[in-house]
Motif scaffolding. Sequence first.
Motif, mmCIF file in Angstrom:
data_model
loop_
_atom_site.group_PDB
_atom_site.id
_atom_site.type_symbol
_atom_site.label_atom_id
_atom_site.label_comp_id
_atom_site.label_asym_id
_atom_site.label_seq_id
_atom_site.Cartn_x
_atom_site.Cartn_y
_atom_site.Cartn_z
ATOM 1 N N SER A 32 0.833 -1.214 0.000
ATOM 2 C CA SER A 32 0.000 0.000 0.000
ATOM 3 C C SER A 32 0.867 1.264 0.000
ATOM 4 O O SER A 32 2.097 1.201 -0.007
ATOM 5 C CB SER A 32 -0.908 0.000 1.238
ATOM 6 O OG SER A 32 -0.115 0.051 2.413
ATOM 7 N N SER A 33 0.223 2.410 0.070
ATOM 8 C CA SER A 33 0.932 3.697 0.042
ATOM 9 C C SER A 33 1.932 3.870 1.182
ATOM 10 O O SER A 33 3.064 4.311 0.945
ATOM 11 C CB SER A 33 -0.084 4.848 0.055
ATOM 12 O OG SER A 33 -0.788 4.891 -1.161
ATOM 13 N N ALA B 266 5.799 4.518 0.554
ATOM 14 C CA ALA B 266 6.388 5.753 1.080
ATOM 15 C C ALA B 266 7.609 5.451 1.938
ATOM 16 O O ALA B 266 8.622 6.167 1.877
ATOM 17 C CB ALA B 266 5.345 6.523 1.892
ATOM 18 N N THR C 15 0.336 10.035 -1.279
ATOM 19 C CA THR C 15 1.537 9.233 -1.024
ATOM 20 C C THR C 15 2.785 10.110 -1.057
ATOM 21 O O THR C 15 3.723 9.908 -0.287
ATOM 22 C CB THR C 15 1.666 8.106 -2.071
ATOM 23 O OG1 THR C 15 0.440 7.376 -2.142
ATOM 24 C CG2 THR C 15 2.789 7.147 -1.710
ATOM 25 N N PHE D 8 3.969 8.707 -8.000
ATOM 26 C CA PHE D 8 3.169 8.747 -6.774
ATOM 27 C C PHE D 8 2.031 9.768 -6.884
ATOM 28 O O PHE D 8 2.196 10.832 -7.480
ATOM 29 C CB PHE D 8 4.049 9.131 -5.583
ATOM 30 C CG PHE D 8 4.783 7.964 -4.969
ATOM 31 C CD1 PHE D 8 4.815 6.724 -5.578
ATOM 32 C CD2 PHE D 8 5.451 8.120 -3.763
ATOM 33 C CE1 PHE D 8 5.502 5.664 -5.015
ATOM 34 C CE2 PHE D 8 6.147 7.072 -3.182
ATOM 35 C CZ PHE D 8 6.174 5.836 -3.814
ATOM 36 N N ASN D 9 0.890 9.434 -6.255
ATOM 37 C CA ASN D 9 -0.200 10.412 -6.177
ATOM 38 C C ASN D 9 0.099 11.417 -5.064
ATOM 39 O O ASN D 9 1.067 11.270 -4.306
ATOM 40 C CB ASN D 9 -1.553 9.715 -5.945
ATOM 41 C CG ASN D 9 -1.563 8.878 -4.665
ATOM 42 O OD1 ASN D 9 -1.023 9.287 -3.638
ATOM 43 N ND2 ASN D 9 -2.182 7.709 -4.731
ATOM 44 N N SER E 230 8.381 3.218 -9.703
ATOM 45 C CA SER E 230 7.219 4.084 -9.474
ATOM 46 C C SER E 230 6.377 4.231 -10.734
ATOM 47 O O SER E 230 5.150 4.349 -10.670
ATOM 48 C CB SER E 230 7.668 5.453 -8.964
ATOM 49 O OG SER E 230 8.216 6.246 -9.995
ATOM 50 N N VAL F 279 2.659 1.909 -7.737
ATOM 51 C CA VAL F 279 3.016 2.031 -6.322
ATOM 52 C C VAL F 279 3.377 0.672 -5.737
ATOM 53 O O VAL F 279 4.314 0.527 -4.957
ATOM 54 C CB VAL F 279 1.857 2.667 -5.522
ATOM 55 C CG1 VAL F 279 2.124 2.591 -4.025
ATOM 56 C CG2 VAL F 279 1.663 4.120 -5.936
#
Length: 500
Positions: A34-35, A39, A119, A115-116, A251, A255
């Motif tokens: 997940s984000s 990260a 994130t 990345f959005n 990336s 993600v």
Amino acid sequence: MMLKAFSILFSGNLIGKIIGALREMIIAALYGTSSPAAALRISQSATLIPVNFFTAESLNAVFVPLYNKYKLDNEQRAINFTWFMFSLIGSVSIFLAIILFFTAKIWVAILAPGFNEETLKLTINFVRIMSLGIPFYLMNSVISYFEICNKIYIMSSIRASVQSIGLIISSLFSFYLSNVEYLAWGFTGAYVYLFFHGLYNLNRKRLIKLPSLDLKEIKIIIRDFWKLLKPLLLFPFLLQGNIIIEKVIASLLGVGVVASLDYAKFISETGLLLIAVPIGTIFLSELSNASPERVENLLHKIIPIIMMITIPLSLFFIVNSEGIISLFYARGAFNSESVQLTRNIFIGISIGLWATITAYILQKVLNAQMKNKVVVKIMAASVFTNILINVFLYKFLGPLTLGLGSSLYGLIYLLLASYNLGILKFTVQNILVVGAGSLLYIPIAILINGNSIIYLLLSALVFFIYWLLYILSIKSLRNAVMPVLLNRLKKTKKVTSIGE
């Protein structure tokens, strides 16, 4: 002495790897791909890439050989050189921490263009927290290399364990207190502890001695330091540039791929951590200023043994890739899609894992011989190959590309390093001899392949029996390994008899 040093580093790294496996399982179960997991991976890279310009391969390649040279010629100069390095790296580390803290947004945007916004914001916060640990991280590196020069391996052996424990504690806190920013504090906290622990050990062993610097002495040290460092100035740009390209490509692939890349590397780097790092660290210290004859003699003894371990290990990873990934990570948030993403990268890395492990050891031999210009040239060719693979094939091969690039990097490095050490023919001969055993092993391994723990245990048993019989049946392999085993048995019996 070398065997004792290897035992200390191996056992320390093994414990670190076990704790690291627990760490990865916990993070995978809590956050999957997940984000927050992505990260965390990018923020670690964002912190360590600029830091590694002044540590890792460049720092130990200069510090250890030069310190050992001074220790032989002028012990007080060795002490002065140590204080010079502490002062230099300490100043640089504080500067880096400040720069990274205030440029985190720009740096993360470069590393993770896919990345959005959510994130990206989380990753920036992680980097700022981790930047506070940079001075402690870098100074800990100097302490560990100083220990190595004095035949002490405490910091080198516990470093991985302490970092993993820090991340385990922080991941549990972040999940159960519903604050993901605690994840980043695990890195910083671990290195604060390691720094003070290292100083305590140096003081306890009375290794902290006062310098006697004057202008003439400073000039000599700076001259020698610069002479050895200058060929390596391109080295960190190559090494960290390679990592940047990997993160950018990951990336762009998604993600999930960012987290999967590090999950796959954690398992594949087991061989690097348990075999290559201890041997390479010892060689860097022991072979400093050694004669070419001694170097060649030692490599002729160690290369066959390394090949006998690493080539079969790589094959085992490839054939049992899905089962291994599932065993380590397939629980909680780590679903079937995460398994397949990680497996594809893991297979690509494993194809050339044997070459990467052996190449790392040969690199340390070249560093010990102060052939840093050669190291940079080999690194440039290897990195260039990896980058070409990643940039031009990722759209066609997907996540597998990241692993294949790593494998080709290791193969190119191994062949070029072997050539420069005058052992290319010998290295290729051993690759072919051990590789020939794979022709029969692969179909046997595929027949008993499965995802359950039972299949993995059965596969491991067949693996051990097959390769033991193969080694015993090939004279050159048998002659390489038997003297080592017999010598180890004699030492074990001697210790037992003394104890009685």
